[in-house]
Design a protein around this motif. Structure first.
Motif, short mmCIF file in Angstrom:
data_model
loop_
_atom_site.label_atom_id
_atom_site.label_comp_id
_atom_site.label_asym_id
_atom_site.label_seq_id
_atom_site.Cartn_x
_atom_site.Cartn_y
_atom_site.Cartn_z
N SER A 21 3.07 -3.32 -7.34
CA SER A 21 1.80 -3.14 -8.11
C SER A 21 2.63 -2.72 -9.38
CB SER A 21 1.04 -2.31 -7.62
OG SER A 21 1.39 -0.91 -7.38
N ASP A 22 3.90 -2.59 -9.62
CA ASP A 22 4.45 -2.38 -10.84
C ASP A 22 4.09 -1.16 -11.55
OD1 ASP A 22 6.15 -4.47 -11.20
OD2 ASP A 22 4.36 -5.87 -11.95
N TYR A 26 -12.03 2.28 -4.74
CA TYR A 26 -11.54 1.52 -3.56
C TYR A 26 -10.33 0.36 -3.64
CZ TYR A 26 -16.00 3.84 -2.13
OH TYR A 26 -16.94 4.43 -1.65
N ASP A 27 -10.21 0.19 -5.06
CA ASP A 27 -8.93 -0.69 -5.25
C ASP A 27 -7.75 -0.09 -5.07
OD1 ASP A 27 -10.89 -2.45 -6.12
OD2 ASP A 27 -11.01 -1.81 -8.39
N LEU A 28 -7.43 1.20 -5.14
CA LEU A 28 -6.38 1.68 -5.07
C LEU A 28 -5.93 2.05 -3.64
CD1 LEU A 28 -6.66 4.57 -7.47
CD2 LEU A 28 -5.13 2.77 -7.83
N ASN A 29 -6.89 2.20 -2.82
CA ASN A 29 -6.61 2.25 -1.42
C ASN A 29 -7.96 2.01 -0.66
OD1 ASN A 29 -3.93 3.64 -0.87
ND2 ASN A 29 -4.85 5.02 -2.51
N GLN A 30 -7.99 0.92 0.19
CA GLN A 30 -8.92 0.35 1.16
C GLN A 30 -9.38 1.90 2.03
OE1 GLN A 30 -8.09 -3.16 3.02
NE2 GLN A 30 -9.16 -4.24 1.40
N LYS A 88 5.23 7.68 5.27
CA LYS A 88 4.30 7.57 4.26
C LYS A 88 4.83 7.34 2.80
CE LYS A 88 0.44 9.92 6.47
NZ LYS A 88 -0.57 11.20 6.47
N GLY A 89 6.14 8.26 2.73
CA GLY A 89 6.63 8.24 1.31
C GLY A 89 7.49 6.83 1.04
N ALA A 90 7.86 6.36 2.13
CA ALA A 90 8.40 4.96 1.91
C ALA A 90 7.30 4.04 1.56
CB ALA A 90 9.05 4.49 3.18
N TYR A 91 6.36 3.94 2.33
CA TYR A 91 5.21 3.05 2.17
C TYR A 91 4.60 3.32 0.72
CZ TYR A 91 0.35 1.07 2.42
OH TYR A 91 -0.65 0.36 2.12
N ARG A 92 4.21 4.33 0.20
CA ARG A 92 3.65 4.60 -1.26
C ARG A 92 4.67 4.27 -2.04
NH1 ARG A 92 1.43 9.59 1.02
NH2 ARG A 92 3.39 10.63 0.61
N SER A 93 6.14 4.24 -2.00
CA SER A 93 6.99 3.88 -3.14
C SER A 93 7.26 2.25 -2.91
CB SER A 93 8.37 4.55 -2.70
OG SER A 93 9.36 3.71 -3.63
N ILE A 94 6.95 1.76 -1.93
CA ILE A 94 7.17 0.11 -1.67
C ILE A 94 5.77 -0.49 -2.57
CG2 ILE A 94 7.20 -1.88 -0.43
CD1 ILE A 94 8.90 -0.31 1.65
N LYS A 95 4.76 0.12 -1.94
CA LYS A 95 3.52 -0.31 -2.41
C LYS A 95 3.09 -0.26 -4.13
CE LYS A 95 -1.61 0.25 -1.86
NZ LYS A 95 -2.47 1.19 -1.32
N GLU A 96 3.83 1.01 -4.68
CA GLU A 96 3.80 1.29 -6.05
C GLU A 96 4.82 0.23 -6.91
OE1 GLU A 96 4.65 5.37 -7.03
OE2 GLU A 96 2.46 5.97 -6.28
N LYS A 97 5.90 -0.01 -6.14
CA LYS A 97 6.88 -0.62 -6.64
C LYS A 97 6.26 -2.39 -6.82
CE LYS A 97 10.93 -2.52 -7.98
NZ LYS A 97 11.47 -2.19 -9.19
#
Length: 805
Positions: free
Chosen positions: A249-250, A53-57, A238-247
């Motif tokens: 969170s390092d 649940y920490d990765l995605n609510q 979704k691809g943009a959202y995931r990329s920004i989120k991973e960026k």
């Protein structure tokens, strides 16, 4: 007057995020919409896996109204289980499930940790792209039904279809999904353009009725644009959202190329919404719909083109494997069907799930399980594809056709994957890393400029820049060129394992050759037996033992004795690089080197294969090798560009003949470990090594080298350790393949340059404000296809000029 505070009474499920309006179960201040979601949470909590649940609510899948009671009872039937499992023995079973409900990083994390939830599961590996979960488990501790039920309880019910192998192949789900999106977006786009006709023709809107219709059409366009935005463009968003989120969170240092596209789509939607509801003007709904439609069409064209170019890059092209049938004819494994009877020799791979008919079967399943201890099989036992026969020849009957994907998976087993650092790939990665940042910066600067000079061009310019900038041409040119090159190589009987092999071939500076079966032709040696005259029964026993081996010297002796008659081999054992031992008609026979038979050999050096029966030395076979046609031409050509070396287990009787080509870079009477150590030493000195061998005794050296090529004759011994398989008839063309690989990489670099030029020209046009977003959306896929067709066309033209097609 007191402030009125309105509280939101909406409660969301902690697991799946759905509203808890029908049922609200509260545990530890957490709300759950049903007992199913609560059960999953408790399972994860008990196994300390709530990091899910920490990765995605609300990452879970809703299990409301789900009931699995009795649904998977059919998995108790052994015959059904056998159809599903890829492999099974006493302590290990392997299965691959397709799980459609996988959707986010939490799914990946949980399924990769599935072995922590259920004891008896050794490992779980997820292929997110294919949505396939590979599970290894202990069938004594947990059965298939229990695993499937647990997966279903967690919200990841596998898609099990036993009839899939017999049905006509349907369109794959990803293509089906893409075509559905094109249909929906195409419908909306066409209607939006139709409803925008009044704007196109600048109709007089002074009439109140016309003005009312105009506003109605605007609102209708807005409704039609919602599925275009939320459904048609969802992959980019979704691809943009995931990329920004991973960026943030390092987890990644590279911004996805979906980001500029998503920003352009969002900019058009937001601006058009404002235009529709505030000043009641047309906005850019037609541009948005056309943009998304052309993006989807471009993706479909690219996908279709890639499939067309890659259709022959399957197992049929990778492996020229053949098996010997009971009537002594040979058949390509792809043509094997249920009920066919065939034989498998020592060191050969079982290509299809089969029943053992006769013979002493000891199977090494290391390519399947990673465990190299041979497993004994008896008559009537099931033998899985992928096992290597370690004893004498056995007879088998096919019960399942050859699974091409499974054998390809074996060849690409992670145990044999080498670390590779490809300069060309690094160039593409570096470009992609900065591409998004540069594109966004240029669009922002263009927006600021036009805000100061002509505000009406701000939004069209920003979206046009974001749309026309296309890294796809760059990132596609490498795989398309490599795929085409692989196809050309396949047509010339040079079968490389994957695309990475081709760039590696261009970096080679040293080539190491084996001699027996590589420089020399297997089965064409001049053979004499020196010693006590052999009786007919002794010749039969020697033939039987040698015929069970696929080593070039054993095959040569078997061919020399062919016709003396067949006998049953009761026991067979081979020591790589030394010799073979067996029991035939209650006689112990040893055939091999002097060391293997523990004798002294002080006679003049020549290639000898000693024979002892029941401890009595009878003599030896003297073999004079016959070199391959045009071998001098090949070595002369290669010597001018590479450092060439020779490693062989034979004696040095050919030393004088080979010295003009190899000088002092020759090692004779080398054992397999010594060959591996020699290659390792060359690598430690900074050399990039290509090893060419027979794929058997040279397996260690082939795996150690940057590129390992296994030369094959009539019957092939499957060798995952090698990176490529070369038909022995094409041996003289090794230099030609290396040269073509270098030319292919040059084509990739030219394609890179063409892509960069396109982006510079396209972005320059866009910042002027004269390029509409729709035209930019058309040009983006066209540019990708033009670069791809350029790369593929130039590669095919090069192959034609070199007479390779």
């Amino acid at each position: 007057m007191s402030d009125l505070i309105v509280q939101d009474t909406k409660v969301s499920c902690y697991h799946c995020g759905n509203d808890c309006n029908e049922q609200d179960i509260v545990v530890s201040d957490k709300h759950f919409c049903c007992n199913g979601c609560l059960t999953v949470f408790e399972i994860l909590e008990d196994n300390q896996l709530c990091g899910y649940y920490d990765l995605n609510q609300n990452a879970g899948v809703s299990l409301k109204a789900k009931s699995f009671k009795g649904k998977f009872d059919y998995l108790n039937e052994k015959s059904v289980v056998n159809e599903i499992l890829d492999y099974e023995d006493e302590g290990l079973a392997k299965v691959i499930f397709h799980i459609p409900s996988i959707h986010c990083s939490s799914c990946v994390w949980l399924l990769e940790n599935f072995h922590k939830i259920r004891s008896g599961v050794y490992s779980s590996r997820l292929n997110f792209v294919k949505k396939e979960l590979a599970i290894d488990f202990d069938p004594k501790e947990v059965n298939l039904k229990e695993i499937v039920e647990l997966l279903a309880t967690l919200g990841y019910e596998p898609n099990i279809n036993l009839d899939s192998s017999t049905k006509k192949k349907k369109i794959d789900p990803e293509t089906h999904r893409l075509l559905l999106k094109i249909g929906v977006v195409g419908f909306c786009s066409g209607n939006i353009m139709l409803l925008s006709f009044p704007e196109y023709f600048s109709l007089n809107l002074e009439n109140v009725v016309d003005a009312g219709y105009q506003r109605f059409f605007l609102y209708l366009n807005f409704l039609l644009a919602i599925p275009v935005f939320l459904y048609g463009a969802e992959d980019y968003l979704k691809g943009a959202y995931r990329s920004i989120k991973e960026k943030i969170s390092d987890k990644s240092s590279v911004l996805s190329v979906d980001i500029p596209i998503a920003m352009g789509v969002v900019a058009l939607f937001v601006r058009s919404t404002y235009e529709t509801f505030i000043p009641h003007t047309a906005g850019y709904w037609d541009s948005l719909a056309g943009l998304v439609l052309f993006l989807l069409l471009g993706k479909w064209v690219q996908q279709t083109t890639f499939s067309y170019l890659s259709f022959d890059r399957n197992y049929k092209s990778y492996f020229p494997l053949a098996v010997k049938m009971k009537d002594d004819s040979f058949k390509n494994v792809k043509d094997l069907k249920k009920g066919d009877s065939y034989v498998t020799h020592h060191q050969e791979l079982v290509p299809a799930d089969s029943i053992l008919i006769s013979g002493n079967a000891w199977l090494d399943y290391s390519f399947v399980t990673g465990e190299s201890t041979p497993v004994r099989k008896h008559q009537g036992d099931l033998i899985y594809a992928g096992g290597r026969q370690m004893s004498e020849q056995i007879s088998l009957e096919v019960i399942k056709p050859v699974s091409t994907s499974y054998l390809t998976q074996l060849w690409n087993n992670e145990s044999f994957i080498k670390e590779k650092n490809l300069k060309t790939t690094a160039l593409a990665d570096a470009f992609s890393k900065y591409f998004t940042i540069v594109t966004i910066t240029i669009s922002a600067l263009a927006g600021v400029y036009w805000q100061l000079h002509d505000p009406s061009l701000v939004w069209p310019t920003i979206t046009a820049v974001l749309m026309v900038a296309c890294p796809c041409a760059l990132t596609l040119s490498l795989p398309f060129t490599m795929s085409t090159t692989m196809s050309i190589f396949g047509k010339n009987k040079f079968f490389v394992k994957n695309q990475q092999v081709i760039p590696l071939l261009t970096e080679i500076d040293s080539i190491v050759f084996d001699k027996t079966g590589t420089l020399t032709e297997s089965g064409k040696e001049q053979i004499l037996f020196k010693g006590t005259a052999l009786s007919t029964s002794q010749k039969k026993m020697i033939f039987g033992l040698c015929n069970a081996s696929v080593h070039p010297l054993s095959k040569a002796i078997a061919k020399h004795l062919n016709g003396v008659g067949k006998v049953e081999v009761d026991y067979f054992f081979e020591v790589k690089g030394k010799g073979i031992e067996g029991i035939v008609n209650q006689n112990n026979i040893k055939i091999g080197s002097a060391d293997f038979l523990d004798i002294q050999d002080n006679s003049p050096k020549e290639t000898k294969v000693f024979v002892a029966i029941n401890g009595e030395l009878l003599g030896y076979f003297s073999l004079v090798a016959v070199f391959r046609n045009k071998w001098e031409q090949l070595l002369t050509t290669l010597k001018s560009s590479f450092n060439i070396h020779l490693l062989t287990g034979d004696s040095d009787q050919s030393k004088a003949v080979l010295k003009p080509y190899f000088a002092d870079n020759m090692k004779f009477e080398q054992k397999p470990q010594q060959k591996l150590d020699y290659v390792r030493t060359l690598k430690s000195e900074g050399h990039k090594v290509l090893m060419v061998g027979d794929g058997l005794n040279d397996a260690g050296a082939l795996r150690e080298a940057q590129v390992g090529i296994a030369l094959t004759e009539d019957v092939q011994a499957f060798s995952p350790a090698c990176d490529a398989i070369l038909d022995a008839k094409e041996f003289v063309n090794i230099g030609k393949y290396i040269d073509f690989s270098k030319q292919a990489i040059k084509i990739v670099k030219i394609s890179f340059l063409l892509s960069v030029v396109y982006n510079i020209m396209g972005i320059s046009w866009a910042v002027t404000g004269n390029l509409s977003p729709v035209v930019a959306a058309i040009f983006m896929p066209l540019s990708s296809m033009s670069v791809v067709l350029f790369a593929v066309g130039l590669t095919l033209l090069l192959a034609k000029t070199k007479k390779m097609i």
